[in-house]
Design a protein around this motif. Structure first.
Motif, PDB file in Angstrom:
ATOM      1  N   ALA A 172       0.743  -1.318  -0.068  1.00 50.99           N
ATOM      2  CA  ALA A 172      -0.006   0.034   0.010  1.00 50.99           C
ATOM      3  C   ALA A 172       0.877   1.307   0.260  1.00 50.99           C
ATOM      4  N   ALA A 173       1.925   1.167   1.040  1.00 54.30           N
ATOM      5  CA  ALA A 173       2.637   2.367   0.990  1.00 54.30           C
ATOM      6  C   ALA A 173       3.337   2.621  -0.508  1.00 54.30           C
ATOM      7  N   ASP A 174       3.926   1.590  -0.977  1.00 57.47           N
ATOM      8  CA  ASP A 174       4.654   1.698  -2.423  1.00 57.47           C
ATOM      9  C   ASP A 174       3.750   2.121  -3.405  1.00 57.47           C
ATOM     10  N   ARG A 175       2.611   1.721  -3.419  1.00 59.95           N
ATOM     11  CA  ARG A 175       1.313   2.275  -4.287  1.00 59.95           C
ATOM     12  C   ARG A 175       1.276   3.677  -4.188  1.00 59.95           C
ATOM     13  N   ALA A 180       2.168   9.447  -5.585  1.00 64.14           N
ATOM     14  CA  ALA A 180       2.827  10.891  -5.262  1.00 64.14           C
ATOM     15  C   ALA A 180       3.798  11.140  -6.182  1.00 64.14           C
ATOM     16  N   VAL A 181       4.616  10.288  -6.676  1.00 65.97           N
ATOM     17  CA  VAL A 181       5.579  10.810  -7.533  1.00 65.97           C
ATOM     18  C   VAL A 181       5.219  11.069  -9.107  1.00 65.97           C
ATOM     19  N   ALA A 182       4.254  10.103  -9.557  1.00 68.40           N
ATOM     20  CA  ALA A 182       3.646  10.329 -10.745  1.00 68.40           C
ATOM     21  C   ALA A 182       2.590  11.607 -10.820  1.00 68.40           C
ATOM     22  N   GLY A 183       2.052  11.745  -9.719  1.00 68.17           N
ATOM     23  CA  GLY A 183       0.931  12.722  -9.919  1.00 68.17           C
ATOM     24  C   GLY A 183      -0.203  12.282 -10.141  1.00 68.17           C
ATOM     25  N   LEU A 184      -1.368  12.910 -10.509  1.00 67.18           N
ATOM     26  CA  LEU A 184      -2.666  12.581 -10.693  1.00 67.18           C
ATOM     27  C   LEU A 184      -2.864  12.911 -12.267  1.00 67.18           C
ATOM     28  N   ALA A 185      -1.933  13.129 -13.021  1.00 66.22           N
ATOM     29  CA  ALA A 185      -1.931  13.526 -14.224  1.00 66.22           C
ATOM     30  C   ALA A 185      -2.191  12.603 -15.627  1.00 66.22           C
ATOM     31  N   GLY A 186      -2.499  11.152 -15.017  1.00 63.50           N
ATOM     32  CA  GLY A 186      -2.818  10.134 -15.894  1.00 63.50           C
ATOM     33  C   GLY A 186      -1.439   9.482 -16.308  1.00 63.50           C
ATOM     34  N   GLY A 188      -0.023   7.383 -14.271  1.00 62.91           N
ATOM     35  CA  GLY A 188       0.149   6.004 -13.581  1.00 62.91           C
ATOM     36  C   GLY A 188       1.357   6.219 -12.447  1.00 62.91           C
ATOM     37  N   PRO A 189       1.430   5.169 -11.783  1.00 63.79           N
ATOM     38  CA  PRO A 189       2.289   5.099 -10.791  1.00 63.79           C
ATOM     39  C   PRO A 189       3.898   5.059 -11.470  1.00 63.79           C
ATOM     40  N   ALA A 190       4.602   5.672 -10.954  1.00 63.52           N
ATOM     41  CA  ALA A 190       5.991   5.527 -11.333  1.00 63.52           C
ATOM     42  C   ALA A 190       6.785   4.294 -10.826  1.00 63.52           C
ATOM     43  N   ALA A 191       7.732   3.702 -11.745  1.00 59.56           N
ATOM     44  CA  ALA A 191       8.467   2.606 -11.120  1.00 59.56           C
ATOM     45  C   ALA A 191       9.351   2.936 -10.047  1.00 59.56           C
TER      46      ALA A 191
END
Length: 192
Positions: A172-175, A180-186, A188-191
């Motif tokens: 959950a923390a990793d997700r 947070a890193v990718a933001g909400l601009a579509g 998706g989660p950053a690696a």
């Protein structure tokens, strides 16, 4: 006689720390100082003499992990991708905090100055370790100016504290860190 007391104090400290590590692993930041004293076979005053605050105890228990994160930051300092290096290190901070009960609580900024007996607080050590990574990422234009390592550690700690009671806190923390890193601009989660 003074040498003997110092040796006794060192032995007490080592025993208390070993028991505290077990208690914090089992109960997190809320580990009972009284239970630590009982299990160690010393009085609670002895525990408090060595660890005058709960934060001092959590910092001592977390020291090895903080040191590993410091070394990891040094290893990543010369990486070609400065943003990637910073994010990889922050991902490690999140993962360590999520897997080591009590570590996030040791890093929480509560406005209280570090205990003078324990002047190298966990947060200060992490801030110092992460500073070269952040400065380089800012210099490369990969991170906005004005961002501080304290900001990033606060973000990591917030994520960990928000997920600590999740069935799989590390995942959950990793997700959330990826979001947070990718933001909400579509994006998706950053690696991490």
């Amino acid at each position: 006689m003074p040498d003997r007391r110092r040796a006794d104090a060192r032995r007490n400290y080592a025993r208390i720390l070993a028991v505290a590590e077990e208690e914090v692993a089992a109960h997190g930041a809320d580990a009972s100082l009284e239970q630590i004293a009982r299990t160690t076979g010393v009085g609670s005053a002895t525990v408090r003499r060595h660890f005058p605050t709960r934060r001092a105890l959590l910092e001592a228990v977390s020291h090895k992990r903080i040191e590993a994160l410091r070394v990891r930051a040094q290893d990543l300092t010369g990486a070609a991708d400065s943003r990637g290096a910073l994010l990889e290190w922050l991902g490690d901070v999140v993962a360590y905090c999520a897997s080591a009960r009590g570590l996030a609580a040791a890093l929480v900024y509560d406005g209280v100055a570090p205990d003078p007996v324990h002047d190298n607080s966990c947060s200060a050590m992490l801030e110092e370790a992460g500073d070269p990574l952040l400065r380089r990422a800012v210099r490369d234009g990969a991170v906005a100016t004005g961002v501080t390592v304290a900001d990033l550690i606060t973000l990591a700690v917030g994520i960990v504290l928000a997920t600590e009671h999740h069935p799989d806190p590390t995942a959950a923390a990793d997700r959330l860190f990826g979001l947070a890193v990718a933001g909400l601009a579509g994006q998706g989660p950053a690696a991490t």
